[in-house]
Design a protein around this motif. Structure first.
Motif, PDB file in Angstrom:
ATOM      1  N   MET A 196       0.679  -1.239  -0.056  1.00  0.00           N
ATOM      2  CA  MET A 196      -0.011   0.121   0.166  1.00  0.00           C
ATOM      3  C   MET A 196       0.846   1.211   0.028  1.00  0.00           C
ATOM      4  SD  MET A 196      -2.747  -1.331   2.773  1.00  0.00           S
ATOM      5  CE  MET A 196      -1.667  -2.201   3.863  1.00  0.00           C
ATOM      6  N   ASP A 197       0.420   2.257  -0.732  1.00  0.00           N
ATOM      7  CA  ASP A 197       1.435   3.367  -0.874  1.00  0.00           C
ATOM      8  C   ASP A 197       1.706   4.051   0.506  1.00  0.00           C
ATOM      9  OD1 ASP A 197       1.806   3.081  -3.654  1.00  0.00           O
ATOM     10  OD2 ASP A 197       0.112   4.789  -4.052  1.00  0.00           O
ATOM     11  N   LEU A 198       0.683   4.464   1.327  1.00  0.00           N
ATOM     12  CA  LEU A 198       0.918   4.652   2.655  1.00  0.00           C
ATOM     13  C   LEU A 198      -0.283   4.339   3.611  1.00  0.00           C
ATOM     14  CD1 LEU A 198       2.256   6.890   4.386  1.00  0.00           C
ATOM     15  CD2 LEU A 198       0.273   8.376   3.770  1.00  0.00           C
ATOM     16  N   THR A 199       0.268   3.904   4.738  1.00  0.00           N
ATOM     17  CA  THR A 199      -0.771   3.639   5.844  1.00  0.00           C
ATOM     18  C   THR A 199      -0.511   4.587   7.158  1.00  0.00           C
ATOM     19  OG1 THR A 199       0.563   1.997   6.543  1.00  0.00           O
ATOM     20  CG2 THR A 199      -1.016   1.168   5.038  1.00  0.00           C
ATOM     21  N   TRP A 200      -1.453   4.572   7.852  1.00  0.00           N
ATOM     22  CA  TRP A 200      -1.206   5.449   9.169  1.00  0.00           C
ATOM     23  C   TRP A 200      -1.867   4.240  10.301  1.00  0.00           C
ATOM     24  CZ3 TRP A 200      -4.205  10.616   8.948  1.00  0.00           C
ATOM     25  CH2 TRP A 200      -3.271  11.426   8.064  1.00  0.00           C
ATOM     26  N   TRP A 201      -0.863   3.786  11.102  1.00  0.00           N
ATOM     27  CA  TRP A 201      -1.434   3.002  12.162  1.00  0.00           C
ATOM     28  C   TRP A 201      -1.197   3.534  13.501  1.00  0.00           C
ATOM     29  CZ3 TRP A 201      -3.129  -1.813  11.378  1.00  0.00           C
ATOM     30  CH2 TRP A 201      -2.573  -2.647   9.959  1.00  0.00           C
ATOM     31  N   ASP A 202      -1.971   3.079  14.700  1.00  0.00           N
ATOM     32  CA  ASP A 202      -2.001   3.682  16.076  1.00  0.00           C
ATOM     33  C   ASP A 202      -2.178   2.662  16.994  1.00  0.00           C
ATOM     34  OD1 ASP A 202      -1.972   5.873  17.790  1.00  0.00           O
ATOM     35  OD2 ASP A 202      -3.974   6.388  17.621  1.00  0.00           O
ATOM     36  N   ASN A 203      -1.901   2.838  18.096  1.00  0.00           N
ATOM     37  CA  ASN A 203      -2.318   1.900  19.217  1.00  0.00           C
ATOM     38  C   ASN A 203      -1.415   0.698  19.335  1.00  0.00           C
ATOM     39  OD1 ASN A 203      -3.910   3.646  20.655  1.00  0.00           O
ATOM     40  ND2 ASN A 203      -5.522   2.686  19.480  1.00  0.00           N
ATOM     41  N   TRP A 204      -0.049   0.893  19.468  1.00  0.00           N
ATOM     42  CA  TRP A 204       0.989  -0.267  19.466  1.00  0.00           C
ATOM     43  C   TRP A 204       0.989  -0.859  20.855  1.00  0.00           C
ATOM     44  CZ3 TRP A 204       3.690  -3.244  16.665  1.00  0.00           C
ATOM     45  CH2 TRP A 204       4.938  -3.891  17.264  1.00  0.00           C
ATOM     46  N   ASP A 205       0.574  -1.895  20.966  1.00  0.00           N
ATOM     47  CA  ASP A 205       0.978  -2.554  22.324  1.00  0.00           C
ATOM     48  C   ASP A 205       2.209  -3.281  22.663  1.00  0.00           C
ATOM     49  OD1 ASP A 205       0.600  -4.946  20.955  1.00  0.00           O
ATOM     50  OD2 ASP A 205      -1.257  -5.723  21.675  1.00  0.00           O
ATOM     51  N   GLY A 206       3.207  -3.034  21.831  1.00  0.00           N
ATOM     52  CA  GLY A 206       4.391  -3.916  22.003  1.00  0.00           C
ATOM     53  C   GLY A 206       4.708  -5.091  21.065  1.00  0.00           C
ATOM     54  N   GLU A 207       3.621  -5.566  20.543  1.00  0.00           N
ATOM     55  CA  GLU A 207       3.652  -6.508  19.647  1.00  0.00           C
ATOM     56  C   GLU A 207       3.109  -6.152  18.230  1.00  0.00           C
ATOM     57  OE1 GLU A 207       2.706 -11.386  19.741  1.00  0.00           O
ATOM     58  OE2 GLU A 207       2.825 -10.145  21.637  1.00  0.00           O
ATOM     59  N   TYR A 208       1.869  -5.549  18.519  1.00  0.00           N
ATOM     60  CA  TYR A 208       0.804  -5.383  17.173  1.00  0.00           C
ATOM     61  C   TYR A 208       0.362  -4.015  17.309  1.00  0.00           C
ATOM     62  CZ  TYR A 208       0.405 -10.484  17.276  1.00  0.00           C
ATOM     63  OH  TYR A 208       0.595 -11.865  17.117  1.00  0.00           O
ATOM     64  N   TRP A 209       0.074  -3.513  16.050  1.00  0.00           N
ATOM     65  CA  TRP A 209      -0.577  -2.247  15.913  1.00  0.00           C
ATOM     66  C   TRP A 209      -2.142  -2.557  15.858  1.00  0.00           C
ATOM     67  CZ3 TRP A 209       2.227   2.000  16.129  1.00  0.00           C
ATOM     68  CH2 TRP A 209       3.443   1.892  15.657  1.00  0.00           C
ATOM     69  N   ASN A 210      -2.877  -1.910  16.795  1.00  0.00           N
ATOM     70  CA  ASN A 210      -4.181  -2.283  17.015  1.00  0.00           C
ATOM     71  C   ASN A 210      -5.472  -1.661  16.048  1.00  0.00           C
ATOM     72  OD1 ASN A 210      -4.086  -4.536  18.840  1.00  0.00           O
ATOM     73  ND2 ASN A 210      -2.897  -2.830  20.034  1.00  0.00           N
ATOM     74  N   ASP A 211      -4.687  -0.329  15.617  1.00  0.00           N
ATOM     75  CA  ASP A 211      -5.757   0.632  15.042  1.00  0.00           C
ATOM     76  C   ASP A 211      -5.214   0.651  13.438  1.00  0.00           C
ATOM     77  OD1 ASP A 211      -7.783   0.687  17.071  1.00  0.00           O
ATOM     78  OD2 ASP A 211      -6.559   2.226  17.946  1.00  0.00           O
ATOM     79  N   PHE A 212      -5.784   0.348  12.435  1.00  0.00           N
ATOM     80  CA  PHE A 212      -5.378   0.612  11.005  1.00  0.00           C
ATOM     81  C   PHE A 212      -6.116   1.830  10.830  1.00  0.00           C
ATOM     82  CE2 PHE A 212      -4.895  -1.440   6.537  1.00  0.00           C
ATOM     83  CZ  PHE A 212      -4.375  -0.406   5.907  1.00  0.00           C
ATOM     84  N   VAL A 213      -5.552   2.962  10.935  1.00  0.00           N
ATOM     85  CA  VAL A 213      -6.486   4.179  10.755  1.00  0.00           C
ATOM     86  C   VAL A 213      -6.367   4.696   9.373  1.00  0.00           C
ATOM     87  CG1 VAL A 213      -5.893   6.630  11.454  1.00  0.00           C
ATOM     88  CG2 VAL A 213      -5.390   5.113  13.111  1.00  0.00           C
ATOM     89  N   LEU A 214      -5.571   4.604   8.372  1.00  0.00           N
ATOM     90  CA  LEU A 214      -5.735   5.145   7.055  1.00  0.00           C
ATOM     91  C   LEU A 214      -4.882   4.351   5.930  1.00  0.00           C
ATOM     92  CD1 LEU A 214      -6.394   7.769   5.218  1.00  0.00           C
ATOM     93  CD2 LEU A 214      -4.403   8.477   5.628  1.00  0.00           C
ATOM     94  N   HIS A 215      -5.375   4.258   4.825  1.00  0.00           N
ATOM     95  CA  HIS A 215      -4.763   3.510   3.636  1.00  0.00           C
ATOM     96  C   HIS A 215      -4.991   4.520   2.642  1.00  0.00           C
ATOM     97  CE1 HIS A 215      -4.815   0.413   0.186  1.00  0.00           C
ATOM     98  NE2 HIS A 215      -3.601   1.190   0.150  1.00  0.00           N
ATOM     99  N   LEU A 216      -3.743   5.031   1.975  1.00  0.00           N
ATOM    100  CA  LEU A 216      -3.749   5.819   0.729  1.00  0.00           C
ATOM    101  C   LEU A 216      -3.419   5.237  -0.293  1.00  0.00           C
ATOM    102  CD1 LEU A 216      -3.070   9.870   0.761  1.00  0.00           C
ATOM    103  CD2 LEU A 216      -1.518   8.297  -0.475  1.00  0.00           C
TER     104      LEU A 216
END
Length: 189
Positions: free
Chosen positions: A62-82
């Protein structure tokens, strides 16, 4: 975690002149500069942007993604795909990439595409309304107004979709000053 995508479009329009893109730049420069704009914006908003993201190698890049809420193992929120596409022949592929079924689904998507004309935009919107599975999707189409032969697009149409329904639209215009491109709304020119 819906973003106000039309507000992001406003920022894109009003800040386009800061990209320092000219009528002499090639397609790759436009793509990289616009992706970098949204990457920096994601960082400024507190998200973690990634380019050419494959979601752990499970998807096409994917050209660009924004992620949030890293729990130390996984990103829990896939905020944006551009996705940003220059080539006319890849417009349908870009829609499919944005709206495909996948294990990790983004809360928001943005597609920025160069298209031949307004009629093609209508065709792509019809397709998008049948396959859009995202509640907050912004499709931005760059094209030239009818009858103009020039080396850059001059009209930019934005459509905000909530799944299969268009809920807002906006139109910006592009002009050049000493070769540098800038975007504006007709009411602000």
């Amino acid at each position: 975690m819906d973003l106000d995508l039309m507000k992001l479009f406003d920022g894109y329009v009003r800040n386009y002149h800061t990209f320092n893109l000219t009528i002499h730049h090639g397609k790759h420069s436009f793509t990289m500069t616009e992706i970098e704009h949204f990457s920096r914006l994601g960082s400024m908003l507190g998200y973690f942007p990634f380019t050419e993201d494959t979601c752990n190698g499970q998807n096409r890049p994917m050209d660009l993604t924004w992620w949030d809420n890293w729990d130390g193992e996984y990103w829990n929120d896939f905020v944006l795909h551009l996705e940003r596409e220059n080539y006319f022949k890849k417009d349908e592929e870009t829609l499919e990439k944005l709206f495909c079924e996948r294990e990790y689904s983004p809360s928001n998507v943005i597609g920025i595409m160069n298209v031949r004309n307004k009629e093609r935009i209508e065709t792509l919107l019809t397709q998008a309304k049948t396959i859009c599975n995202v509640e907050n999707a912004l499709l931005v189409f760059k094209t030239t107004s009818s009858g103009k032969a020039q080396q850059y697009y001059d009209v930019v149409y934005a459509y905000l979709l909530n799944k299969k329904k268009i809920i807002a639209t906006n139109t910006a215009f592009v002009s050049e000053l000493s070769g540098t491109l800038y975007m504006y709304y007709k009411s602000e020119n």
